[in-house]
Design a protein around this motif. Structure first.
Motif, PDB file in Angstrom:
ATOM      1  N   LYS A   7     -17.816   4.059   3.554  1.00 25.00           N
ATOM      2  CA  LYS A   7     -17.506   5.240   2.765  1.00 25.00           C
ATOM      3  C   LYS A   7     -16.416   6.078   3.431  1.00 25.00           C
ATOM      4  CE  LYS A   7     -21.922   5.528   0.463  1.00 25.00           C
ATOM      5  NZ  LYS A   7     -23.110   6.316   0.176  1.00 25.00           N
ATOM      6  N   ILE A   8     -16.480   6.191   4.757  1.00 22.64           N
ATOM      7  CA  ILE A   8     -15.464   6.934   5.499  1.00 22.64           C
ATOM      8  C   ILE A   8     -14.113   6.235   5.372  1.00 22.64           C
ATOM      9  CG2 ILE A   8     -14.725   7.654   7.808  1.00 22.64           C
ATOM     10  CD1 ILE A   8     -17.725   8.065   8.445  1.00 22.64           C
ATOM     11  N   ASN A   9     -14.102   4.910   5.497  1.00 25.16           N
ATOM     12  CA  ASN A   9     -12.859   4.140   5.363  1.00 25.16           C
ATOM     13  C   ASN A   9     -12.219   4.349   4.002  1.00 25.16           C
ATOM     14  OD1 ASN A   9     -12.990   3.062   7.915  1.00 25.16           O
ATOM     15  ND2 ASN A   9     -13.778   1.092   7.257  1.00 25.16           N
ATOM     16  N   LYS A  10     -13.045   4.393   2.979  1.00 26.51           N
ATOM     17  CA  LYS A  10     -12.527   4.554   1.623  1.00 26.51           C
ATOM     18  C   LYS A  10     -11.797   5.883   1.462  1.00 26.51           C
ATOM     19  CE  LYS A  10     -13.931   3.906  -3.128  1.00 26.51           C
ATOM     20  NZ  LYS A  10     -15.019   3.556  -4.023  1.00 26.51           N
ATOM     21  N   VAL A  11     -12.275   6.901   2.156  1.00 22.48           N
ATOM     22  CA  VAL A  11     -11.660   8.226   2.068  1.00 22.48           C
ATOM     23  C   VAL A  11     -10.430   8.330   2.964  1.00 22.48           C
ATOM     24  CG1 VAL A  11     -12.025  10.680   2.552  1.00 22.48           C
ATOM     25  CG2 VAL A  11     -13.827   9.341   1.467  1.00 22.48           C
ATOM     26  N   ILE A  12     -10.514   7.804   4.181  1.00 20.23           N
ATOM     27  CA  ILE A  12      -9.458   7.999   5.180  1.00 20.23           C
ATOM     28  C   ILE A  12      -8.289   7.040   5.007  1.00 20.23           C
ATOM     29  CG2 ILE A  12      -8.934   7.883   7.641  1.00 20.23           C
ATOM     30  CD1 ILE A  12     -11.724   8.902   8.197  1.00 20.23           C
ATOM     31  N   PHE A  13      -8.569   5.755   4.925  1.00 19.30           N
ATOM     32  CA  PHE A  13      -7.509   4.752   4.929  1.00 19.30           C
ATOM     33  C   PHE A  13      -7.005   4.447   3.517  1.00 19.30           C
ATOM     34  CE2 PHE A  13      -9.845   3.449   8.862  1.00 19.30           C
ATOM     35  CZ  PHE A  13      -8.861   3.869   9.743  1.00 19.30           C
ATOM     36  N   PRO A  14      -5.721   4.157   3.394  1.00 16.45           N
ATOM     37  CA  PRO A  14      -5.159   3.848   2.070  1.00 16.45           C
ATOM     38  C   PRO A  14      -5.611   2.474   1.574  1.00 16.45           C
ATOM     39  CG  PRO A  14      -3.496   3.517   3.755  1.00 16.45           C
ATOM     40  CD  PRO A  14      -4.700   4.121   4.438  1.00 16.45           C
ATOM     41  N   SER A  15      -5.605   2.318   0.269  1.00 25.95           N
ATOM     42  CA  SER A  15      -5.922   1.029  -0.336  1.00 25.95           C
ATOM     43  C   SER A  15      -4.614   0.278  -0.569  1.00 25.95           C
ATOM     44  CB  SER A  15      -6.657   1.226  -1.657  1.00 25.95           C
ATOM     45  OG  SER A  15      -6.841  -0.018  -2.278  1.00 25.95           O
ATOM     46  N   TYR A  16      -4.385  -0.717   0.242  1.00 27.53           N
ATOM     47  CA  TYR A  16      -3.127  -1.459   0.129  1.00 27.53           C
ATOM     48  C   TYR A  16      -3.109  -2.382  -1.084  1.00 27.53           C
ATOM     49  CZ  TYR A  16      -1.974   0.341   4.720  1.00 27.53           C
ATOM     50  OH  TYR A  16      -1.692   1.180   5.761  1.00 27.53           O
ATOM     51  N   SER A  17      -4.257  -2.750  -1.593  1.00 27.94           N
ATOM     52  CA  SER A  17      -4.265  -3.593  -2.788  1.00 27.94           C
ATOM     53  C   SER A  17      -3.785  -2.800  -4.006  1.00 27.94           C
ATOM     54  CB  SER A  17      -5.661  -4.151  -3.038  1.00 27.94           C
ATOM     55  OG  SER A  17      -6.583  -3.106  -3.264  1.00 27.94           O
ATOM     56  N   LYS A  18      -4.103  -1.522  -4.056  1.00 26.90           N
ATOM     57  CA  LYS A  18      -3.615  -0.684  -5.157  1.00 26.90           C
ATOM     58  C   LYS A  18      -2.117  -0.438  -5.036  1.00 26.90           C
ATOM     59  CE  LYS A  18      -7.926   1.718  -6.058  1.00 26.90           C
ATOM     60  NZ  LYS A  18      -8.633   3.004  -5.991  1.00 26.90           N
ATOM     61  N   GLN A  19      -1.607  -0.470  -3.802  1.00 22.48           N
ATOM     62  CA  GLN A  19      -0.177  -0.263  -3.578  1.00 22.48           C
ATOM     63  C   GLN A  19       0.608  -1.560  -3.702  1.00 22.48           C
ATOM     64  OE1 GLN A  19       0.301   1.597   0.231  1.00 22.48           O
ATOM     65  NE2 GLN A  19      -0.954   3.345  -0.315  1.00 22.48           N
ATOM     66  N   ARG A  20      -0.089  -2.673  -3.953  1.00 20.72           N
ATOM     67  CA  ARG A  20       0.532  -3.998  -4.097  1.00 20.72           C
ATOM     68  C   ARG A  20       1.326  -4.378  -2.852  1.00 20.72           C
ATOM     69  NH1 ARG A  20      -1.355  -6.896  -7.961  1.00 20.72           N
ATOM     70  NH2 ARG A  20      -0.105  -6.837  -9.816  1.00 20.72           N
ATOM     71  N   LEU A  21       0.725  -4.165  -1.684  1.00 15.45           N
ATOM     72  CA  LEU A  21       1.374  -4.479  -0.418  1.00 15.45           C
ATOM     73  C   LEU A  21       1.441  -5.988  -0.219  1.00 15.45           C
ATOM     74  CD1 LEU A  21       2.439  -3.474   2.382  1.00 15.45           C
ATOM     75  CD2 LEU A  21       0.106  -3.756   3.182  1.00 15.45           C
ATOM     76  N   ASP A  22       2.608  -6.479   0.140  1.00 18.20           N
ATOM     77  CA  ASP A  22       2.796  -7.892   0.456  1.00 18.20           C
ATOM     78  C   ASP A  22       2.406  -8.091   1.918  1.00 18.20           C
ATOM     79  OD1 ASP A  22       3.520 -10.521   0.590  1.00 18.20           O
ATOM     80  OD2 ASP A  22       5.682 -10.158   0.514  1.00 18.20           O
ATOM     81  N   LEU A  23       1.406  -8.915   2.178  1.00 24.27           N
ATOM     82  CA  LEU A  23       0.926  -9.105   3.553  1.00 24.27           C
ATOM     83  C   LEU A  23       1.991  -9.685   4.473  1.00 24.27           C
ATOM     84  CD1 LEU A  23      -2.721 -10.377   3.035  1.00 24.27           C
ATOM     85  CD2 LEU A  23      -1.958  -8.147   3.807  1.00 24.27           C
ATOM     86  N   ALA A  24       2.910 -10.430   3.930  1.00 20.78           N
ATOM     87  CA  ALA A  24       3.981 -10.997   4.746  1.00 20.78           C
ATOM     88  C   ALA A  24       4.920  -9.906   5.265  1.00 20.78           C
ATOM     89  CB  ALA A  24       4.770 -12.023   3.956  1.00 20.78           C
ATOM     90  N   LYS A  25       4.992  -8.800   4.552  1.00 16.67           N
ATOM     91  CA  LYS A  25       5.885  -7.709   4.936  1.00 16.67           C
ATOM     92  C   LYS A  25       5.141  -6.536   5.572  1.00 16.67           C
ATOM     93  CE  LYS A  25       9.126  -8.815   1.264  1.00 16.67           C
ATOM     94  NZ  LYS A  25       9.752  -8.377   0.024  1.00 16.67           N
TER      95      LYS A  25
END
Length: 48
Positions: A7-25
Motif C-alpha cells: 500500500k505504501i509503494n502504491k502511494v510513493i512510487f510511480p506506476s511505470y506501466s501506466k506511463q508505458r515505460l520501455d524496460l530497455a530504456k
C-alpha cells in the motif's frame, strides 16, 4: 507486513506501466523501483 508495504509503494512510487515505460530504456533507478515493487507485491500475495 508486505501488504502494508504494498500500500505504501502504491502511494510513493510511480506506476511505470501506466506511463508505458520501455524496460530497455529504463534507468537503473527505475529498474530498481520496478524490482522492489515486484518483490513486495509477490510476497504480499503469497503471505496470506
Amino acid at each position: 507486513m508486505f501488504k502494508i508495504l504494498a500500500k505504501i509503494n502504491k502511494v510513493i512510487f510511480p506506476s511505470y506501466s501506466k506511463q508505458r515505460l520501455d524496460l530497455a530504456k529504463a534507468t537503473k533507478l527505475q529498474k530498481a523501483i520496478i524490482a522492489w515493487r515486484y518483490y513486495v507485491t509477490i510476497n504480499a500475495l503469497e503471505k496470506k
